[in-house]
Scaffold this motif. Structure first.
Motif, short mmCIF file in Angstrom:
data_model
loop_
_atom_site.label_atom_id
_atom_site.label_comp_id
_atom_site.label_asym_id
_atom_site.label_seq_id
_atom_site.Cartn_x
_atom_site.Cartn_y
_atom_site.Cartn_z
N PRO A 8 17.97 -3.03 28.81
CA PRO A 8 17.52 -4.03 27.83
C PRO A 8 17.48 -5.44 28.43
O PRO A 8 18.19 -5.75 29.37
N PRO A 67 21.90 -12.22 23.94
CA PRO A 67 20.99 -11.10 23.63
C PRO A 67 19.65 -11.61 23.15
O PRO A 67 19.52 -12.74 22.68
N GLN A 71 16.17 -6.17 20.95
CA GLN A 71 16.70 -5.33 22.04
C GLN A 71 17.92 -4.56 21.54
O GLN A 71 18.72 -5.08 20.78
N THR A 72 18.06 -3.31 21.98
CA THR A 72 19.25 -2.54 21.64
C THR A 72 20.09 -2.37 22.90
O THR A 72 19.55 -2.07 23.97
N TYR A 73 21.38 -2.59 22.78
CA TYR A 73 22.27 -2.58 23.92
C TYR A 73 23.21 -1.37 23.90
O TYR A 73 24.17 -1.31 24.67
N ASP A 74 22.92 -0.40 23.04
CA ASP A 74 23.78 0.77 22.89
C ASP A 74 23.89 1.61 24.16
O ASP A 74 24.91 2.24 24.41
N SER A 75 22.85 1.64 24.98
CA SER A 75 22.85 2.49 26.17
C SER A 75 23.41 1.80 27.41
O SER A 75 23.51 2.42 28.47
#
Length: 155
Positions: A8, A67, A71-75
């Motif tokens: 991301p 951030p 955007q996704t920061y889970d991974s």
């Protein structure tokens, strides 16, 4: 639309006030706060290809990364500090006893657990110091305490 195979995006704040869009590769919790392993696209020079884009990776603190919306920061690989950091094992301390022969000459040394009945109770040695003493010619580990069991396999 963002490519799910790419990390991301983030916004990086440089010391001179510039802002760059970069990629977040990992985050690490430290005793001072969070650090972020970021990739920033910049230019580099190569003798064979000339000027070309390159990713420079750098750890940045929370003050220098933010951030981006959407955007996704889970991974993102996230490494937290352990919830409980155990205290160091301080139960082992060692002493060195000089073994004297006839006439009072030193004929060897014995390494003891500090609490051994035969320990001279002098200066307490740490593990490295005890192993160094045990490697000297004529040195032995006491068999009446934990010294022989603990130290001998490490020499």
């Amino acid at each position: 639309m963002t490519d799910p195979a790419l990390p991301p995006q983030i916004r990086a704040h440089l010391p001179d006030g510039q802002e760059l869009t970069g990629r977040l590769h990992a985050r690490q919790e430290t005793i001072h706060g969070w650090m972020y392993w970021t990739g920033l696209a910049l230019w580099q020079y190569s003798e064979s290809t000339g000027v070309e884009p390159a990713e420079y990776r750098v750890w940045l603190s929370t003050d220098h990364v933010q951030p981006l919306p959407g955007q996704t920061y889970d991974s993102v690989p996230t490494h937290r500090l352990p919830q409980h950091i155990p205290a160091p094992d301080t139960r082992w301390a060692w002493t060195v006893q000089q073994i004297r022969g006839p006439g009072g000459c030193v004929t060897g040394t014995a390494i003891h657990d500090y609490d051994c009945l035969h320990s001279p109770r002098g200066e307490a040695l740490n593990l490295d110091q005890a192993l160094t003493a045990l490697r000297r010619p004529g040195a032995r580990a006491c068999k009446d305490c934990d010294a022989a069991i603990v130290l001998t396999p490490l020499v």
